[in-house]
Write a protein that holds these residues in place. Structure first.
Motif, PDB file in Angstrom:
ATOM      1  N   ASP A 176     -40.910 -57.927 -20.490  1.00 20.64           N
ATOM      2  CA  ASP A 176     -39.580 -58.099 -21.096  1.00 20.64           C
ATOM      3  C   ASP A 176     -38.571 -58.164 -19.956  1.00 20.64           C
ATOM      4  O   ASP A 176     -38.903 -57.885 -18.796  1.00 20.64           O
ATOM      5  CB  ASP A 176     -39.265 -56.926 -22.022  1.00 20.64           C
ATOM      6  CG  ASP A 176     -38.202 -57.270 -23.066  1.00 20.64           C
ATOM      7  OD1 ASP A 176     -37.558 -58.324 -22.911  1.00 20.64           O
ATOM      8  OD2 ASP A 176     -38.035 -56.484 -24.013  1.00 20.64           O
ATOM      9  N   SER A 177     -37.346 -58.507 -20.272  1.00 22.53           N
ATOM     10  CA  SER A 177     -36.290 -58.400 -19.271  1.00 22.53           C
ATOM     11  C   SER A 177     -35.731 -56.991 -19.316  1.00 22.53           C
ATOM     12  O   SER A 177     -35.689 -56.354 -20.370  1.00 22.53           O
ATOM     13  CB  SER A 177     -35.179 -59.417 -19.554  1.00 22.53           C
ATOM     14  OG  SER A 177     -34.605 -59.194 -20.830  1.00 22.53           O
ATOM     15  N   THR A 178     -35.328 -56.493 -18.177  1.00 21.76           N
ATOM     16  CA  THR A 178     -34.840 -55.112 -18.110  1.00 21.76           C
ATOM     17  C   THR A 178     -33.801 -54.977 -17.007  1.00 21.76           C
ATOM     18  O   THR A 178     -33.668 -55.869 -16.155  1.00 21.76           O
ATOM     19  CB  THR A 178     -36.009 -54.140 -17.855  1.00 21.76           C
ATOM     20  OG1 THR A 178     -35.557 -52.788 -17.953  1.00 21.76           O
ATOM     21  CG2 THR A 178     -36.599 -54.352 -16.473  1.00 21.76           C
ATOM     22  N   SER A 206     -45.883 -59.415 -18.414  1.00 18.60           N
ATOM     23  CA  SER A 206     -46.805 -58.394 -18.920  1.00 18.60           C
ATOM     24  C   SER A 206     -47.832 -58.057 -17.841  1.00 18.60           C
ATOM     25  O   SER A 206     -48.217 -58.904 -17.037  1.00 18.60           O
ATOM     26  CB  SER A 206     -47.517 -58.899 -20.176  1.00 18.60           C
ATOM     27  OG  SER A 206     -46.582 -59.149 -21.214  1.00 18.60           O
ATOM     28  N   GLU A 227     -46.257 -54.527 -22.153  1.00 11.38           N
ATOM     29  CA  GLU A 227     -45.725 -55.811 -22.599  1.00 11.38           C
ATOM     30  C   GLU A 227     -44.462 -56.163 -21.820  1.00 11.38           C
ATOM     31  O   GLU A 227     -43.556 -55.345 -21.686  1.00 11.38           O
ATOM     32  CB  GLU A 227     -45.420 -55.751 -24.099  1.00 11.38           C
ATOM     33  CG  GLU A 227     -44.960 -57.069 -24.691  1.00 11.38           C
ATOM     34  CD  GLU A 227     -44.698 -56.969 -26.185  1.00 11.38           C
ATOM     35  OE1 GLU A 227     -44.034 -57.877 -26.732  1.00 11.38           O
ATOM     36  OE2 GLU A 227     -45.145 -55.975 -26.791  1.00 11.38           O
ATOM     37  N   PHE A 273     -39.872 -50.195 -14.603  1.00 16.24           N
ATOM     38  CA  PHE A 273     -39.976 -50.656 -15.988  1.00 16.24           C
ATOM     39  C   PHE A 273     -40.969 -49.787 -16.758  1.00 16.24           C
ATOM     40  O   PHE A 273     -40.708 -49.368 -17.890  1.00 16.24           O
ATOM     41  CB  PHE A 273     -40.411 -52.120 -15.989  1.00 16.24           C
ATOM     42  CG  PHE A 273     -40.513 -52.746 -17.352  1.00 16.24           C
ATOM     43  CD1 PHE A 273     -39.394 -52.885 -18.161  1.00 16.24           C
ATOM     44  CD2 PHE A 273     -41.743 -53.214 -17.821  1.00 16.24           C
ATOM     45  CE1 PHE A 273     -39.495 -53.486 -19.424  1.00 16.24           C
ATOM     46  CE2 PHE A 273     -41.854 -53.808 -19.072  1.00 16.24           C
ATOM     47  CZ  PHE A 273     -40.719 -53.944 -19.880  1.00 16.24           C
ATOM     48  N   GLY A 297     -41.153 -49.168 -20.640  1.00 21.50           N
ATOM     49  CA  GLY A 297     -41.224 -50.587 -20.956  1.00 21.50           C
ATOM     50  C   GLY A 297     -40.132 -51.059 -21.884  1.00 21.50           C
ATOM     51  O   GLY A 297     -38.950 -50.734 -21.706  1.00 21.50           O
ATOM     52  N   LYS A 298     -40.517 -51.822 -22.893  1.00 23.10           N
ATOM     53  CA  LYS A 298     -39.532 -52.426 -23.804  1.00 23.10           C
ATOM     54  C   LYS A 298     -38.767 -51.388 -24.624  1.00 23.10           C
ATOM     55  O   LYS A 298     -37.702 -51.689 -25.185  1.00 23.10           O
ATOM     56  CB  LYS A 298     -40.230 -53.413 -24.743  1.00 23.10           C
ATOM     57  CG  LYS A 298     -41.224 -52.776 -25.695  1.00 23.10           C
ATOM     58  CD  LYS A 298     -41.866 -53.814 -26.601  1.00 23.10           C
ATOM     59  CE  LYS A 298     -42.815 -53.167 -27.608  1.00 23.10           C
ATOM     60  NZ  LYS A 298     -43.412 -54.178 -28.516  1.00 23.10           N
ATOM     61  N   TYR A 299     -39.291 -50.144 -24.685  1.00 25.18           N
ATOM     62  CA  TYR A 299     -38.567 -49.092 -25.407  1.00 25.18           C
ATOM     63  C   TYR A 299     -37.283 -48.713 -24.668  1.00 25.18           C
ATOM     64  O   TYR A 299     -36.290 -48.336 -25.281  1.00 25.18           O
ATOM     65  CB  TYR A 299     -39.455 -47.852 -25.573  1.00 25.18           C
ATOM     66  CG  TYR A 299     -40.722 -48.118 -26.350  1.00 25.18           C
ATOM     67  CD1 TYR A 299     -40.689 -48.303 -27.727  1.00 25.18           C
ATOM     68  CD2 TYR A 299     -41.954 -48.169 -25.707  1.00 25.18           C
ATOM     69  CE1 TYR A 299     -41.847 -48.546 -28.440  1.00 25.18           C
ATOM     70  CE2 TYR A 299     -43.121 -48.409 -26.399  1.00 25.18           C
ATOM     71  CZ  TYR A 299     -43.064 -48.605 -27.762  1.00 25.18           C
ATOM     72  OH  TYR A 299     -44.208 -48.845 -28.463  1.00 25.18           O
ATOM     73  N   GLU A 300     -37.336 -48.761 -23.335  1.00 25.74           N
ATOM     74  CA  GLU A 300     -36.176 -48.483 -22.473  1.00 25.74           C
ATOM     75  C   GLU A 300     -35.404 -47.237 -22.912  1.00 25.74           C
ATOM     76  O   GLU A 300     -34.198 -47.252 -23.061  1.00 25.74           O
ATOM     77  CB  GLU A 300     -35.236 -49.683 -22.413  1.00 25.74           C
ATOM     78  CG  GLU A 300     -35.813 -50.843 -21.642  1.00 25.74           C
ATOM     79  CD  GLU A 300     -34.756 -51.853 -21.217  1.00 25.74           C
ATOM     80  OE1 GLU A 300     -33.979 -51.523 -20.313  1.00 25.74           O
ATOM     81  OE2 GLU A 300     -34.734 -52.945 -21.787  1.00 25.74           O
TER      82      GLU A 300
END
Length: 586
Positions: A359-361, A384, A357, A466, A471-474
């Protein structure tokens, strides 16, 4: 010049420039040749306004083969055939010149005088000096010229920054690009014929010019073999007695007929065209008076019975059994495990992909152990996408590029010794096999990526990092999935000096394996210092000399397998520690 003149005086053919005389005067040698009104093919190819139609390309290719067939029957090889020594007359016919020149004369060619340097058309054995040379060396040159005529470019991706000799060396490591990947309208049967002429191994090419000429006229559909395949990798095939033949869907051998004279080609073409109107009609074999006719009939009946048995075996093994296996696998909730492969051709299967998914990172690092090229950290918007959970394996590579038989212990190893350019070809060809739109297009010597296409591609550097950061969990791990390197990575301290089957270490939260260690991975981006003004993951540097490699490998120390560590390599490099994984845009 003397050798060239003496060879020319022996040749008298409509498509060969006529040598009128050779004489000496006051110690100087003079060669008198026919005046040709027209331009060389090299000069024509340099003219952007001159369009070569399919029919014209076919006509010139066939004329080349007719002229070579005549010369070869006279025992004369060319060994220097290239667009600069092919004249196109005012009537748009060809005239070949240069028979008898030193095979190494390309060494003295000035690159600035040619659109395409003559060395690029030299057969591998001539370029490397592997004597003796035979007729098949000229067929290799015809294959390149014909590909150029039909496609408007050479059969490989060239690094124009290299010298012509270095460029030539690199072509010996590359497979011939399928024109479909270049959006060129070339029939598949024609590509296979040209690919056969361009085999690196002379023994895998056509035996003579007549054979290749006949294949084009009859639009013969022959098996595809990657042009870099070694002769010993080809499985043994049934050998027929000389003078006999039979129909077979993938038969690559040819019925040997007497050599044709120049006038004989037209009659042969009429015969082949008439017999090929109905493609479902079996090839007819005309046998004249033969005292062993009855024996031959018995032999053919036996071959037919054996062939039928083989067909039944293949249908049972690959249709019935495979259908049962696929039904069972469709019911399984776990990941598909590919069965042991004993054949050189691996059945194609869709690649397993995991969703990521967007996201910005923040990409990059300011940690104390970070290298200068990991700075400055910068924010990137990641759309994504889908990514393969494992590095591409040798078995998955063989789905596109079949070659040597796979051993049981090799099938799940990450594929290595693949250049960036070969990986691009894999992505495009696997996309076609799986019904997706290829992402990559070759424009001159450059590769352009269409990120909106549905096919497989390499991840961008930002997409790769990423995914490695979960991912979004970072999660702030040093390695992908853990701060404990031994849990998630094969590296110099635990690898025992080699790569390991994919997926043996712990995965990260996105269920991705070996993002740290095992083998390093090609990504799309050119290597360059980070910029704080990056707005999208899809906008890497526009050009460069090296491609980014991420993840570290089995030979690297722990700091080199950190998530944010960056390395790079030349696009043509092939090593035992660089592989890749693929993504698809969502």
């Amino acid at each position: 010049m003397r050798e060239e003149g003496e060879a020319g005086l022996k040749l008298n053919h409509h498509y060969i420039r006529k040598t009128i005389g050779l004489f000496e005067d006051d110690g100087a040698l003079y060669l008198v040749s026919e005046f040709v009104e027209g331009e060389t093919l090299d000069e024509i190819l340099a003219q952007s306004h001159f369009k070569i139609t399919f029919e014209l390309a076919r006509k010139w290719t066939l004329q080349l083969l007719e002229a070579l067939n005549y010369a070869h029957q006279s025992g004369i090889l060319h060994l220097n055939l290239n667009p600069a020594n092919i004249f196109i007359t005012s009537s748009q016919d060809i005239k070949i010149t240069g028979f008898g020149k030193d095979p190494q004369s390309w060494k003295y060619a000035n690159p600035e005088e040619y659109k395409y340097h003559p060395i690029l058309f030299t057969a591998p054995e001539v370029f490397l000096g592997h004597k003796p040379f035979d007729f098949r060396a000229d067929l290799y040159s015809v294959g390149i010229i014909a590909y150029l005529l039909f496609c408007g470019q050479l059969p490989w991706s060239l690094d124009l920054r290299l010298s012509p000799s270095a460029q030539k060396s690199k072509t010996l490591e590359q497979i011939v690009i399928n024109p479909n990947l270049l959006s060129k309208l070339m029939p598949e049967w024609l590509f296979k014929i040209l690919n056969k002429a361009l085999m690196i191994e002379p023994s895998l090419r056509f035996d003579n010019a007549e054979e290749m000429h006949s294949a084009i006229i009859s639009e013969l559909d022959i098996p595809y073999i990657p042009s870099t395949t070694k002769a010993e990798a080809i499985s043994s095939q049934t050998t027929l007695e000389k003078g006999t033949t039979f129909s077979a869907p993938d038969e690559s051998s040819y019925f040997k007929k007497p050599n044709l004279s120049e006038s004989g080609f037209s009659e042969k073409e009429k015969s082949i065209k008439s017999s090929s109107k109905n493609k479902n009609q079996e090839q007819q074999i005309v046998i004249t008076t033969d005292p062993a006719l009855e024996k031959m009939k018995k032999t053919l009946r036996i071959i037919g019975i054996i062939s039928a048995g083989i067909v039944i075996y293949i249908i049972f093994k690959y249709v019935i059994i495979k259908g049962i296996q696929n039904t069972i696998k469709a019911k399984q909730e776990s990941s598909v495990v590919t069965p042991f492969v004993t054949e050189s051709t691996v059945p194609n299967q869709l690649l397993e992909l995991n969703a990521v998914e967007g996201d910005s990172t923040i990409i990059g690092s300011m940690e104390s152990d970070a290298d200068p090229d990991e700075f400055p950290p910068h924010t990137v918007l990641i759309p994504s996408f889908y990514i393969s959970p494992y590095e591409i394996t040798m078995e998955q590579w063989a789905m596109v590029f079949p070659g040597n038989k796979l051993k049981d212990e090799e099938r799940d190893l990450p594929v290595t010794n693949v250049s960036f350019d070969e990986v691009i070809q894999y992505c495009n060809e696997k996309s076609v096999l799986d019904g997706f739109q290829p992402c990559y297009e070759y424009i001159d010597s450059y590769i352009v990526c269409d990120f909106k296409a549905s096919g497989y591609r390499l991840p961008t550097e930002a997409e790769w990092e990423f995914a490695a950061k979960e991912g979004k969990y970072e999660t702030p791990y040093t390695y992908s999935g853990s701060n404990n390197i031994d849990q998630v990575a094969w590296y110099i301290e635990n690898s025992e000096g080699h790569s390991h089957p994919v997926g043996e270490k712990k995965n990260n939260k996105l269920k991705l394996y070996d993002m740290s260690g095992n083998v390093s991975e090609w990504v799309w981006d050119w290597y360059a210092p980070y910029s704080a003004n990056v707005l999208t993951a899809l906008a890497g540097p526009e050009s460069g000399t090296d491609r980014v490699v991420r993840g570290g490998s089995w030979k690297d120390p722990a700091r080199e397998v950190r998530i944010t560590n960056r390395t790079y390599a030349k696009p043509y490099n092939k090593t035992t520690y660089i592989g890749f994984r693929v993504v698809r845009s969502k």
